[in-house]
Every structure is written in C-alpha cells, then in structure tokens.
Design a protein around this motif. Sequence first.
Motif, short mmCIF file in Angstrom:
data_model
loop_
_atom_site.label_atom_id
_atom_site.label_comp_id
_atom_site.label_asym_id
_atom_site.label_seq_id
_atom_site.Cartn_x
_atom_site.Cartn_y
_atom_site.Cartn_z
N VAL A 179 41.40 28.79 42.58
CA VAL A 179 42.73 29.39 42.68
C VAL A 179 42.86 30.09 44.03
O VAL A 179 42.28 31.16 44.25
N ASN A 180 43.61 29.46 44.93
CA ASN A 180 43.83 30.06 46.24
C ASN A 180 44.91 31.13 46.14
O ASN A 180 46.03 30.87 45.74
N ASN A 181 44.55 32.36 46.53
CA ASN A 181 45.44 33.49 46.35
C ASN A 181 45.86 34.06 47.71
O ASN A 181 45.35 35.07 48.17
N ASN A 182 46.77 33.32 48.39
CA ASN A 182 47.35 33.78 49.66
C ASN A 182 46.32 33.92 50.78
O ASN A 182 46.45 34.79 51.65
N SER A 183 45.32 33.06 50.80
CA SER A 183 44.32 33.12 51.87
C SER A 183 44.96 32.80 53.22
O SER A 183 45.82 31.92 53.33
#
Length: 326
Positions: A35-39
């Motif tokens: 889950v990519n969280n605003n990288s």
Amino acid sequence: MVSVIVPIYNAGKYISATIDSLLAQTYQEYEIILVNNNSTDDSRLICESYLERYPNVSLIDENKQGVAAARNAGINNARGEYIIFVDADDISEDNYIKVLVDEMNKGYDMVVSGYKVYRNDEFLYEVSVDEERHFDAENYLVSIFDNDTVDYQGFIWDKMFRTDIIKNRNIRFAEDVHYNEDRLFVTQYVSNVQKICYITNSPYRYIIRDDSATGSSEDHYVREIEFDELKAFDLILKSLHDYPKAYSFARKNMAEAEIRLFRRMLSKKDVFRYRKSVFRKFAKRFDELKYEPKTEMEGILIKKLSLYSKLGITYSSVDVTEEIYK
C-alpha cells in the motif's frame, strides 16, 4: 490463504529487502498487498518492479495520509483467511508466516510470536517466551497494559489475525490517531475474541533505523500529534468496560502517558503553544484516575496542574520553570 499488508511511505532504501524476505517464505499460500501511502521517493517504482514477476504481489495507492489509512486500505482488499501486518523497513525470516499459520489452524483467534530487535544490521536482543502460553480475552487484555505479565503487547507486526473477525466486526485502525494506534487496534480486536496463543518462535526482525525521518521526540518540541496517544486511550477505555482488570491497568497507563507529556512540556522553550487546549482538557484527569505519583516532583506538578485548571490560569500567565513547582 494469508494476506500480508505492507504500508509504505518513502521506504525506498529498505522496501526491496522487506519484499524479498516475504517472497522467500516457506509457506506458499499468501498474497502481499503493498500500500503506497503518498510516497515522494522511488518506493512506488520499486514496488511496481515486482508486479509482473510475482502474481501474488499487488500494489494499491492510498492517498489519505497516515499508516492507519494505508493499513485499512489493505484490509479492505485482503482476500486471505488470515491477516498479518509488516512494516516496510523490517525483515521476515523465512518461517514467519508458516509458524503463525500452523498455530492459527489449531483454532486460535490470534497468534502472537516473539521478535528480534536490530539496530541497522546489528542484533540487539530477542523478545520471546520460554514456553507456549494461552490466553482468553480478559487475560490477554491485561497483558497489553501490564508489562509484568508478558513483554509489551501493543505491537501489530508480531501477530496474526482472522480476517472474518476484522471485517465482520468492522475493526479498523483509527485514521485520526497517529500514536498508540496499534495498541488500540489490538485491544479492539482482542475484545471480540476468546482464544489467543503466544508461541516461542521469534521469526520477525524489528529494525531500528538511525536515519529514521521520525527521529527522537526528545530532540524536538512536543508536537500536538503526540497527544493522540491520549486520544487512543479514550477509545481503548471504551473497549474495556466489560474487562475491569484490564480497564484499571489501561487507566494507569493513560495517567502515566499524560504525566510524561506534561513533564516534557515543562522543559520546552515554547511551552506556551500548548497552554489552553491541552492544559484544560487533560489536567482534571489526574484526580479522576487517582494516579499515585512516583516522585515528589510529579506529585507537586499534578497538584499545580489541577489547581491552575480550576482557577483558569494558563501557562501564558505564569513563569513556567521548575522553580515554580518547588
């Protein structure tokens, strides 16, 4: 099948090692939900490189800020019978999933493992039990807040959960809580189950990074976000009304957390930032919790806070130095 949920925020330096350790598992029936969280670094590109090669790896984007929102997105997309959560800069040993699944298949609602603590590449110590332990909900809830029972039990990555319990009881991470949110989730989950096992294996490596962006909060001013720990305790206590012993330990933990924050605030140059909302909201709780101070200074501080609150005096109208409490 097991769903492995990995929230990712600017973990480009470490995420490949984390994913590779999961792909090396001896247990085969599992999916990895990244889950990519605003990288803002290359984390997403690294994750994409695994998608074509490994059909059990998926990638989703969660634009709401925070690890809680990322984990919730993973839960909503989980297809496995069991769920585990892995941090994006930690390492799973190759038997991590297998030892947890083997125990869950005996009919447990949650299985807890030991873990090893590293600082970068250096092994520091191991947290484990000598023999397998079994708990019902009440006894395990006590252990979450009484570290004399077993070592700290608020972590999320050393546990395996049943997906149907999480989804059917609508148990999710509180997205407006950024401190203590793991222990809140564990508390709410355990209050809905009965059979818990603590195994002797330690297949998870929790890694302390010297270059962590978070840094030590002692090196900075107290941040408003740190008071989310108390917000979490408010929700925790609501989950514990049917468990009086655990409730008592949780109230004591909350009082100690409040005192830690107030004592740190006294040592900060810009303590005046916190003079109203924090001061008036939490000072009265010391009386309610009947907290017994550990030192004379704590006792004096509590009395002063309670008195100031009753008189409507804020930090802005007094000289906040240690001498005033003496």
